[in-house]
Design a protein around this motif. Structure first.
Motif: not given
Length: 109
Positions: A36-37, A41-45
């Motif tokens: 879970e990255l 609030g921004q996902d870096f996956g």
């Protein structure tokens, strides 16, 4: 007389590059999929998944270079009694010879 190589010891740098890129790419892919990255609030996956895929793709270059440098046993037409015809045969022969012969660095006297 040129030193005789045993085994798959040619192009060690290409082998190290390929294995390193594979490891980094696989770690990046797995982190991007399972971790879970989120930062602010921004996902870096997705970034890690795409980066991992590009690193694995880049490792293919290292694997091809390593494999090409370890090809042995090819007999040229010249050794079979014929002559080397064509620019492609001459280019492949000279390129293979450059990869095969180890370079020695001598200091200027």
């Amino acid at each position: 007389m040129a030193p005789k190589y045993e085994g798959m010891s040619h192009c060690k740098l290409a082998l190290v590059f390929a294995v390193l890129m594979d490891l980094l790419g696989a770690i990046s892919l797995l982190l991007g999929v399972f971790a879970e990255l989120e930062v602010q609030g921004q996902d870096f996956g997705d970034l890690l998944v795409y980066t991992g895929a590009l690193l694995v793709l880049l490792s293919l270059l290292g694997w091809v270079m390593w494999y090409s440098g370890n090809i042995e046993g090819l007999t040229s037409r010249k050794e079979l009694g014929g002559t080397l015809h064509g620019a492609v045969d001459r280019l492949a022969h000279s390129l293979s010879r450059r990869i095969r012969i180890p370079r020695t660095h001598s200091s200027p006297s």
